[in-house]
Design a protein around this motif. Structure first.
Motif, PDB file in Angstrom:
ATOM      1  N   ILE A  83       0.832  -1.201   0.000  1.00 26.14           N
ATOM      2  CA  ILE A  83       0.000   0.000   0.000  1.00 26.14           C
ATOM      3  C   ILE A  83       0.867   1.250   0.000  1.00 26.14           C
ATOM      4  O   ILE A  83       0.622   2.208  -0.751  1.00 26.14           O
ATOM      5  CB  ILE A  83      -0.953  -0.017   1.214  1.00 26.14           C
ATOM      6  CG1 ILE A  83      -1.995  -1.133   1.039  1.00 26.14           C
ATOM      7  CG2 ILE A  83      -1.646   1.336   1.376  1.00 26.14           C
ATOM      8  CD1 ILE A  83      -2.860  -1.369   2.259  1.00 26.14           C
ATOM      9  N   TYR A  91      -7.373   2.973   0.714  1.00 20.94           N
ATOM     10  CA  TYR A  91      -8.596   2.850   1.490  1.00 20.94           C
ATOM     11  C   TYR A  91      -9.426   4.138   1.505  1.00 20.94           C
ATOM     12  O   TYR A  91     -10.474   4.204   2.155  1.00 20.94           O
ATOM     13  CB  TYR A  91      -8.281   2.429   2.915  1.00 20.94           C
ATOM     14  CG  TYR A  91      -8.033   0.936   3.051  1.00 20.94           C
ATOM     15  CD1 TYR A  91      -9.091   0.039   3.110  1.00 20.94           C
ATOM     16  CD2 TYR A  91      -6.741   0.430   3.093  1.00 20.94           C
ATOM     17  CE1 TYR A  91      -8.873  -1.328   3.233  1.00 20.94           C
ATOM     18  CE2 TYR A  91      -6.506  -0.938   3.198  1.00 20.94           C
ATOM     19  CZ  TYR A  91      -7.579  -1.810   3.273  1.00 20.94           C
ATOM     20  OH  TYR A  91      -7.358  -3.159   3.376  1.00 20.94           O
ATOM     21  N   GLU A  92      -8.992   5.171   0.748  1.00 22.03           N
ATOM     22  CA  GLU A  92      -9.707   6.445   0.727  1.00 22.03           C
ATOM     23  C   GLU A  92     -10.389   6.706  -0.612  1.00 22.03           C
ATOM     24  O   GLU A  92     -11.463   7.315  -0.655  1.00 22.03           O
ATOM     25  CB  GLU A  92      -8.727   7.591   1.045  1.00 22.03           C
ATOM     26  CG  GLU A  92      -8.085   7.457   2.419  1.00 22.03           C
ATOM     27  CD  GLU A  92      -6.956   8.468   2.608  1.00 22.03           C
ATOM     28  OE1 GLU A  92      -6.954   9.493   1.882  1.00 22.03           O
ATOM     29  OE2 GLU A  92      -6.089   8.239   3.475  1.00 22.03           O
ATOM     30  N   GLU A 151     -14.841  -1.198  -7.698  1.00 21.27           N
ATOM     31  CA  GLU A 151     -15.053  -0.614  -6.375  1.00 21.27           C
ATOM     32  C   GLU A 151     -16.526  -0.693  -5.952  1.00 21.27           C
ATOM     33  O   GLU A 151     -16.837  -0.783  -4.768  1.00 21.27           O
ATOM     34  CB  GLU A 151     -14.587   0.842  -6.373  1.00 21.27           C
ATOM     35  CG  GLU A 151     -13.080   1.019  -6.465  1.00 21.27           C
ATOM     36  CD  GLU A 151     -12.394   0.862  -5.133  1.00 21.27           C
ATOM     37  OE1 GLU A 151     -13.084   0.820  -4.102  1.00 21.27           O
ATOM     38  OE2 GLU A 151     -11.149   0.778  -5.102  1.00 21.27           O
ATOM     39  N   THR A 155     -15.465  -5.194  -1.880  1.00 23.29           N
ATOM     40  CA  THR A 155     -14.922  -4.420  -0.768  1.00 23.29           C
ATOM     41  C   THR A 155     -13.436  -4.198  -0.989  1.00 23.29           C
ATOM     42  O   THR A 155     -12.798  -4.849  -1.817  1.00 23.29           O
ATOM     43  CB  THR A 155     -15.128  -5.154   0.563  1.00 23.29           C
ATOM     44  OG1 THR A 155     -14.313  -6.341   0.565  1.00 23.29           O
ATOM     45  CG2 THR A 155     -16.586  -5.552   0.757  1.00 23.29           C
ATOM     46  N   LYS A 156     -12.891  -3.265  -0.226  1.00 23.18           N
ATOM     47  CA  LYS A 156     -11.466  -2.969  -0.349  1.00 23.18           C
ATOM     48  C   LYS A 156     -10.617  -4.209  -0.026  1.00 23.18           C
ATOM     49  O   LYS A 156      -9.621  -4.483  -0.704  1.00 23.18           O
ATOM     50  CB  LYS A 156     -11.089  -1.824   0.599  1.00 23.18           C
ATOM     51  CG  LYS A 156     -11.556  -0.457   0.135  1.00 23.18           C
ATOM     52  CD  LYS A 156     -10.801   0.012  -1.099  1.00 23.18           C
ATOM     53  CE  LYS A 156     -11.172   1.451  -1.469  1.00 23.18           C
ATOM     54  NZ  LYS A 156     -10.411   1.910  -2.649  1.00 23.18           N
ATOM     55  N   ASP A 157     -11.013  -4.952   1.000  1.00 15.47           N
ATOM     56  CA  ASP A 157     -10.236  -6.140   1.374  1.00 15.47           C
ATOM     57  C   ASP A 157     -10.293  -7.207   0.275  1.00 15.47           C
ATOM     58  O   ASP A 157      -9.308  -7.905   0.010  1.00 15.47           O
ATOM     59  CB  ASP A 157     -10.749  -6.725   2.687  1.00 15.47           C
ATOM     60  CG  ASP A 157     -10.286  -5.919   3.897  1.00 15.47           C
ATOM     61  OD1 ASP A 157      -9.462  -5.007   3.710  1.00 15.47           O
ATOM     62  OD2 ASP A 157     -10.752  -6.203   5.009  1.00 15.47           O
ATOM     63  N   LEU A 160      -7.938  -6.065  -2.430  1.00 13.97           N
ATOM     64  CA  LEU A 160      -6.550  -6.253  -2.024  1.00 13.97           C
ATOM     65  C   LEU A 160      -6.169  -7.740  -2.063  1.00 13.97           C
ATOM     66  O   LEU A 160      -5.043  -8.092  -2.442  1.00 13.97           O
ATOM     67  CB  LEU A 160      -6.341  -5.680  -0.625  1.00 13.97           C
ATOM     68  CG  LEU A 160      -4.897  -5.627  -0.123  1.00 13.97           C
ATOM     69  CD1 LEU A 160      -4.018  -4.806  -1.056  1.00 13.97           C
ATOM     70  CD2 LEU A 160      -4.849  -5.055   1.301  1.00 13.97           C
TER      71      LEU A 160
END
Length: 867
Positions: A83, A91-92, A151, A155-157, A160
């Motif tokens: 990251i 995450y933003e 997006e 989800t972000k996780d 990732l």
């Protein structure tokens, strides 16, 4: 106010134009945008892995190495390293980072170069899954729209997780799990902070910045990652300083192979490819568990290798591989560079001869190591002339080596010695006789030099390995182990041959009427031919076909009795296992189960079992199941396991009584869905042949009284030292093929040795003055060429396991017979012995007393034509 109005109008006009442009771009690329919903069910490409039955990795196939991980299984500092370096605002933002885009644009405008990337982690996921790496405006536009969709969907996780498992990190490693293995040989959880930083720095240029390609660039990039982690606060000053001081320790680690068994790996790979196709097989993440036992496989590989080297050495040294220099000695670096052009394999290493004394030599390896070869590692190297002739034994190292030569060396576990690449081939295969599971398989001396699998592909003449099956046909027609067969020259030729074919014994010695047991144990040729004449050629071919041999491979003439049929080692060991398991022809198999990447079993072995199940009375379910199995035979016999565990008390438990001990359902042969091997010979016949084949190893008679005799495989009694083994040697005409096949109740094994070029003979060797007293010499044969590998393997494979006493099945009786006539005997001395018979076939007459002179059972055996 006028300028403000104009500025406002201009701003809104530009905004409107931007919206129109974005909308137009969206609808322009819309037809080409993929369905990002597929990310919810994405299937990562995972290589095919092949294991032994006890979980040792044999091989891995597939272009991409990947170890998928859940996000919680990845250390937090490693995620932070990615990251911090690739997308600090991950995450933003909502897929694209406007700040990052503006920053990158300004850098490009002011410098004219693209020095700063603007791709977020989400955009990289979009590119990796759906787009190419072409640097075009259209691709970038597609990347942005796909990222926005991603997006909205994930989800972000989840994003990732896809990123860290999909990203290419150099050296065929995809994802952090594979990278940890490739560069450090570790699980990802065991990585240190500097190691995590090195891996996190790879996405920028995985092919040129990895530590295998360029250590300096990889180190520099690692330090950039550490700086970014420090700048954003993921690590403190101390952690940062300490990490910078650490050296780069990454080295290439291949697939973590626990056991090198390439022939079996290739069989399993080929099976799955034929079943699913290459694309699915190589990328679907399947795990194949074979039936191979890792310990037995190692034993088999070592036994074959030792035996091939032993054969090769006793036939002499064929000399250097090349001359590296003759006058001026090159530098060490120059020599090692030349040596590196030759690949090491099977323990063989190229080396340069640097010095030679009277009884030692100094050599240099490709790694620059200087090694001393003692006299014990050189004295074997008498000159090879032909496969049948060797030069004199060397008296000094100078008789063998010259400075400047490139040679082969190997470590024989005690010393470094001179060696050479063997020309002879060999194969070994071992199976569990009660279900056909292949426990060990080696298809040749070196898979590196030849991928040809001689266990399954090479059809070679069988030689005297065929004789147990010839005698089986005769036993089932009425012969017994005590039947006298005339061991005399055959003067009536077989007219089917087209020539006056007259088989001979080797040595050319004949003893007159001889018991069947002794004829099989000493592999007497004319007795085998006469036995087949008794059974009939058609009946003998039919019998051999029952054992799984292809009728097309069986010549329709009397040479069949001496092993002119050509078959594979796998066919041979399967046939011999029938004697070990009570008469059942099992199907050999090597796939235990196949699992998906998620651990679901998609294929499970359902082997044929060597037993006849008996349903419980009044059990219609089991009765129906049995009646529907067309492989069943209607013969109530015990399973071989039941017989072997019965104490050797001279009596047998009745089969039906044993079966009735089962509480319900099918007996211990298997469950409702079990498959059962057909019983092709009676349990009694299988026992008789197995017992006769013990005489091949242990011989008979009384040595103190001058009546002792050896079987052709007497070395097995000396080397294996077990009484529960049975076996048979086999040598074809001119020693072109040599065999040893044998078994105990738990393991059946076949060894073949010969040249791939069938025109080449294995030859013979003369006595070596430098060799041990127990050396093998004279004509090569099944006993001397293939036998030692079988002996070594079975000795190690059975080590630590108790001998299993043979217990005669129901219907077998034992009576004392006269050795000369095969009739009943009142004597209890060396002229008689107990012999087994099927009840009702035992002799009824007693032998007439005679003197013991001229006993025909004195051993005159030697290595014969079809031994």
């Amino acid at each position: 106010m006028k300028w403000f109005k104009r500025l406002t109008i201009a701003f809104f006009s530009l905004a409107l134009l931007g919206i129109i442009a974005i909308t137009a771009a969206y609808y322009y690329v819309l037809p080409d945008l993929p369905d990002v919903n597929t990310l919810k069910t994405v299937k990562l490409q995972i290589p095919l892995r092949i294991y032994t039955s006890d979980g040792k990795l044999i091989s891995q196939f597939g272009e991409k190495r990947r170890i998928p991980l859940e996000l919680q299984d990845i250390p937090k500092p490693l995620l932070q390293a990615f990251i911090a370096t690739e997308d600090n605002r991950f995450y933003e933002h909502q897929g694209i980072d406007p700040i990052g885009l503006v920053r990158a644009a300004l850098v490009m405008i002011t410098t004219g170069k693209k020095k700063q990337g603007a791709s977020t982690i989400t955009m990289q996921v979009a590119r990796n899954f759906f787009l190419t790496r072409d640097k075009t405006l259209i691709r970038k536009i597609k990347e942005i729209f796909i990222s926005i969709h991603i997006e909205q969907l994930l989800t972000k996780d989840e994003i990732l997780t896809l990123y860290v498992n999909r990203i290419y990190l150099g050296q065929r490693a995809y994802g952090v799990g594979a990278a940890a293995q490739v560069y450090y040989g570790k699980d990802v959880a065991d990585l240190t902070l500097p190691e995590m930083a090195m891996i996190a720095g790879l996405p920028k240029a995985p092919s040129t910045m990895n530590p295998i390609t360029s250590r300096s660039r990889a180190l520099s990039r690692r330090n950039v990652v550490l700086m970014r982690m420090h700048d954003v606060g993921y690590i403190n000053d101390t952690e940062y300083t300490d990490a910078l001081k650490q050296p780069l320790t990454a080295t290439y680690h291949g697939a973590e192979i626990d056991l090198y068994a390439p022939y079996m790996a290739e069989m399993a790979r080929d099976y799955l490819v034929s079943k699913l196709g290459e694309e699915e097989a190589y990328t679907g993440g399947y795990d194949i568990y074979t039936t191979i036992d890792s310990t037995l496989q190692l034993d088999a590989q070592q036994a074959l290798r030792d035996n091939v080297y032993a054969y090769d050495q006793r036939h002499g040294y064929r000399g250097r591989t090349k001359v590296l220099w003759t006058d001026l000695t090159p530098s060490i670096d120059e020599i090692t560079e030349k040596l590196k052009k030759t690949t090491s394999f099977q323990g063989l290493q190229p080396a340069a001869v640097m010095a030679v004394t009277e009884q030692t030599a100094t050599v240099l390896t490709a790694k620059g190591e200087s090694l001393t070869l003692p006299w014990d590692g050189l004295k074997w190297a008498r000159r090879f002339i032909t496969h049948k002739k060797q030069g004199p034994s060397p008296k000094a190292a100078t008789d063998v080596l010259v400075i400047g030569e490139q040679v082969w060396i190997r470590n024989n576990s005690t010393i470094w010695q001179l060696s050479q690449v063997p020309l002879v081939s060999s194969a070994i295969v071992s199976i569990e006789p009660h279900d056909g599971a292949i426990k060990a398989l080696v298809g040749g001396f070196s898979f590196f030099r030849s991928q040809y699998n001689r266990v399954t592909q090479a059809k070679r003449q069988l030689g005297s390995n065929i004789k147990p099956f010839i005698y089986t046909a005769a036993l089932e027609k009425g012969y017994t182990l005590a039947t006298l067969i005339n061991n005399a020259p055959i003067n009536q030729p077989d007219t089917r041959q087209g020539i006056a074919w007259r088989p001979k014994n080797s040595p050319d010695v004949y003893g007159g009427p001889t018991r069947l047991r002794l004829g099989l144990a000493q592999s007497i040729n004319v007795m085998s031919v006469r036995t087949m004449r008794y059974s009939g050629l058609n009946a003998s071919i039919k019998e051999l076909t029952k054992f799984g041999f292809d009728p097309a491979d069986l010549p329709r003439n009397e040479s069949l009795a001496l092993g002119s049929a050509s078959v594979t080692p796998l066919q041979v060991v399967t046939a011999f296992s029938t004697f070990a398991n009570g008469g059942y022809l099992v199907e050999p198999f090597y796939i235990q189960r196949i699992e998906t990447a998620t651990g679901d079993v998609i294929e499970q072995a359902n082997p044929t079992l060597a037993c006849t199940p008996t349903p419980v009375e009044n059990d219609p379910v089991n009765s129906d199941n049995l009646s529907s199995n067309n492989q069943l035979v209607q013969n109530n016999t015990m399973t071989n396991n039941e017989v072997l565990t019965t104490p050797n008390s001279g009596t047998s438990t009745a089969p039906q009584d044993q079966h009735n001990k089962n509480a319900a359902g099918i007996n211990q042969c298997g469950g409702i869905d079990a498959r059962f091997a057909p019983q092709i010979i009676s349990h009694q016949t299988a026992f008789l042949i197995s017992d006769a084949l013990k005489s091949v190893i242990w011989g008979g008679g009384n040595w103190s009284k001058g009546t002792g005799w050896n079987g052709t495989a007497w070395r097995a009694s000396r080397d294996v030292k077990r009484h529960d083994i049975s076996g048979k040697t086999g040598t074809t005409n001119e020693s072109r093929d040599t065999w040893f096949s044998g078994f105990n109740p738990t393991l059946a094994t076949t060894v073949w040795v010969g040249f791939d070029d069938h025109a080449q003979e294995l030859g013979r060797t003369s006595w070596d003055n430098n060799g041990p007293k127990s050396q093998i010499f004279q004509a090569e044969s099944g006993a001397k060429t293939a036998g030692p590998a079988w002996n070594e393997f079975m000795k190690n494979a059975l080590a630590g396991t108790p001998e299993i006493p043979a217990s005669p099945p129901a219907g077998i009786i034992s009576v004392r017979i006269d050795l000369a006539s095969g009739k009943l005997s009142h004597k209890t001395d060396y002229t008689s012995r107990f012999e087994y018979f099927v009840a009702g076939t035992e002799p009824t007459e007693y032998a007439t007393e005679t003197n013991d002179e001229g006993n025909i059972f004195i051993d005159n055996s030697a290595d014969d034509l079809f031994q």
